[in-house]
Design an enzyme around this catalytic site. Sequence first.
Site, PDB file in Angstrom:
ATOM      1  N   ASP A 111       0.849  -1.187   0.000  1.00 44.89           N
ATOM      2  CA  ASP A 111       0.000   0.000   0.000  1.00 44.89           C
ATOM      3  C   ASP A 111       0.884   1.237   0.000  1.00 44.89           C
ATOM      4  OD1 ASP A 111      -2.265   1.605   0.079  1.00 44.89           O
ATOM      5  OD2 ASP A 111      -2.553   1.396   2.245  1.00 44.89           O
ATOM      6  N   HIS A 112       0.364   2.305  -0.573  1.00 46.80           N
ATOM      7  CA  HIS A 112       1.083   3.570  -0.582  1.00 46.80           C
ATOM      8  C   HIS A 112       0.903   4.295   0.757  1.00 46.80           C
ATOM      9  CE1 HIS A 112       1.087   3.829  -5.246  1.00 46.80           C
ATOM     10  NE2 HIS A 112       2.267   3.437  -4.794  1.00 46.80           N
TER      11      HIS A 112
ATOM     12  N   TYR B 280      -4.683   5.042  -0.017  1.00 46.98           N
ATOM     13  CA  TYR B 280      -5.865   4.354  -0.567  1.00 46.98           C
ATOM     14  C   TYR B 280      -5.546   3.473  -1.779  1.00 46.98           C
ATOM     15  CZ  TYR B 280      -7.325   8.654   1.807  1.00 46.98           C
ATOM     16  OH  TYR B 280      -7.432   9.710   2.676  1.00 46.98           O
ATOM     17  N   HIS B 281      -4.380   2.844  -1.787  1.00 47.31           N
ATOM     18  CA  HIS B 281      -3.994   2.036  -2.952  1.00 47.31           C
ATOM     19  C   HIS B 281      -3.527   0.633  -2.565  1.00 47.31           C
ATOM     20  CE1 HIS B 281      -2.880   6.230  -4.745  1.00 47.31           C
ATOM     21  NE2 HIS B 281      -4.183   5.984  -4.843  1.00 47.31           N
ATOM     22  N   PRO B 282      -4.303  -0.126  -1.787  1.00 48.17           N
ATOM     23  CA  PRO B 282      -3.876  -1.481  -1.426  1.00 48.17           C
ATOM     24  C   PRO B 282      -3.938  -2.431  -2.625  1.00 48.17           C
ATOM     25  CG  PRO B 282      -6.125  -1.118  -0.697  1.00 48.17           C
ATOM     26  CD  PRO B 282      -5.632   0.202  -1.223  1.00 48.17           C
TER      27      PRO B 282
END
Length: 536
Positions: A294-295, A469-471
């Site tokens: 994730d980011h 919000y990038h899993p």
Amino acid sequence: MNKKAFDYIIIGAGSSGCVLASRLTENPSISVCLLEAGGPDKSVFIHAPAGVAVMLATKLNNWAFDTVPQKGLNGRIGYQPRGKTLGGSSSTNAMLYVRGNKWDYDHWQELGNKGWSYDDVLPLFKKSEHNEDINDEYHGQSGLLNVNNPTDATVLNQTFLDSCEQHGIARTTDYNGAKQEGCFLYQRTVKDGERCSAAKAFITPHLERPNLTVITHAVTEKIIFENKTAVGVKYQKEGQTHEITCNKEVLLSSGAFGSPQVLMLSGIGEKEQLKQHAIDLVHNLPGVGENLQDHIDYIQTFKVSSRLDTFGLSFLGSLRITKAIFQWWRKRKGKITSTLAESGAFFKSNESLEIPDLQFVWVPGVVDNHARNLRFGHGYSCHLTLLRPKSKGTVKLASNNINHAPLIDPNYFDHEDDMKLMLKGADKMQRILEGKPFDSIRRKMLYKVDLGDIKALEQDIRNRSDTQYHPVGTCKMAPSTDKLAVVDNELKVYGVQNLRVVDASIMPTLISGNTNAPAIMIGEKAAELIKSEYNI
């Protein structure tokens, strides 16, 4: 118990699932059932782009997951908002159109995933896209997903871009084109002043297709297997249990958290974990729920006068937003068409690097704890994102009940290199935000850190950073020799038949940017793979 048969069942109407359903039902002889746990995408907060701020901070159209306590964040529990409506997170995100870097996809192929190089996926990005403002070999003009430049962005974006340039980040004309590196205004998925989600682009125009059945408020309990062949899906709706069957395949598109959860509840996963939750084993696949990436994101905010063109809580701000609401209601124009995240940059922590490893997202407003901490007044904020973190986490079951959220552990800052890189990026971000172009408007820093105080900066990062919000990655695409592999390069789940995973969970590594456009590309790729295999 209700039983119906379809050719394909798609679990999850997010970015990938919507594309997949749309493309498969272009053939009138193919029947598709699309299951979505959330409701229809009718909320005004979905269609008004600025409504993202409301949904992000609440449970409106939002799963609003929590993580387990994060040792790298001083034991804090992180927040993981994910879309819970038709369109998934494409209906609740900030609408930034970002593909990542060419290197990302070439790297996927180097890892053994044939057919996923940049040259392979670029035509798929172009197929989806209708770009209003860029017409060249990198962009499409006839796709269903509308992409354009911001129409009502604040002039203060130019202040940010000027400061970026003064600190060594040059402008780029197209970060999705030949050169990602540089600073810019973000393109976004907006059409005629409204959000252009995956649902709005690919599903709602086609709801009348007789071969497309969309069922909302349908929570998938499990995939049904006969021996090791997927033959249907059991789901809950309005307190009732239903079963549907498929003639060809089940296509799992529930995202980086939902897809591994459904697989495990269906008996596919690491056998000891399934045994712990009294789940009958269908196939031992240890990679399910592993490889979570994730980011991690860190925000700095500075206050400004309420007279400036920013979003904020004040008397002047209320007057401006009221006027903007009426303008949007009547003409679909004005500040409500803003995605809030308006400008940004991709840049390198070290000039010797081949590609950028850090990203900025600049916002003309005060951003604090995912907009959950309301702050009076006005300001400007900048997100710093670590593009390719080395830390990896997991998604595990909390129980054998689908209504219980999974245990999400991004394991932020587990690898020491991630913090070292974050500190370099954060120092540069603060220098930009305190740069000369901002001198005439800048007031106090919301969370004060003295410039150059690296120890205090690290403490602030651990105190306040969280997801961007990038899993991805929890159903890893890899050759069968990889011990964490879940799907092959055709997205077929190892060890079983007639089951694919189609969403961002299949990414072997996190791409260098936002993940919505890549998730749409993955839907396009899966549709082409299926059409080719079945000659449809």
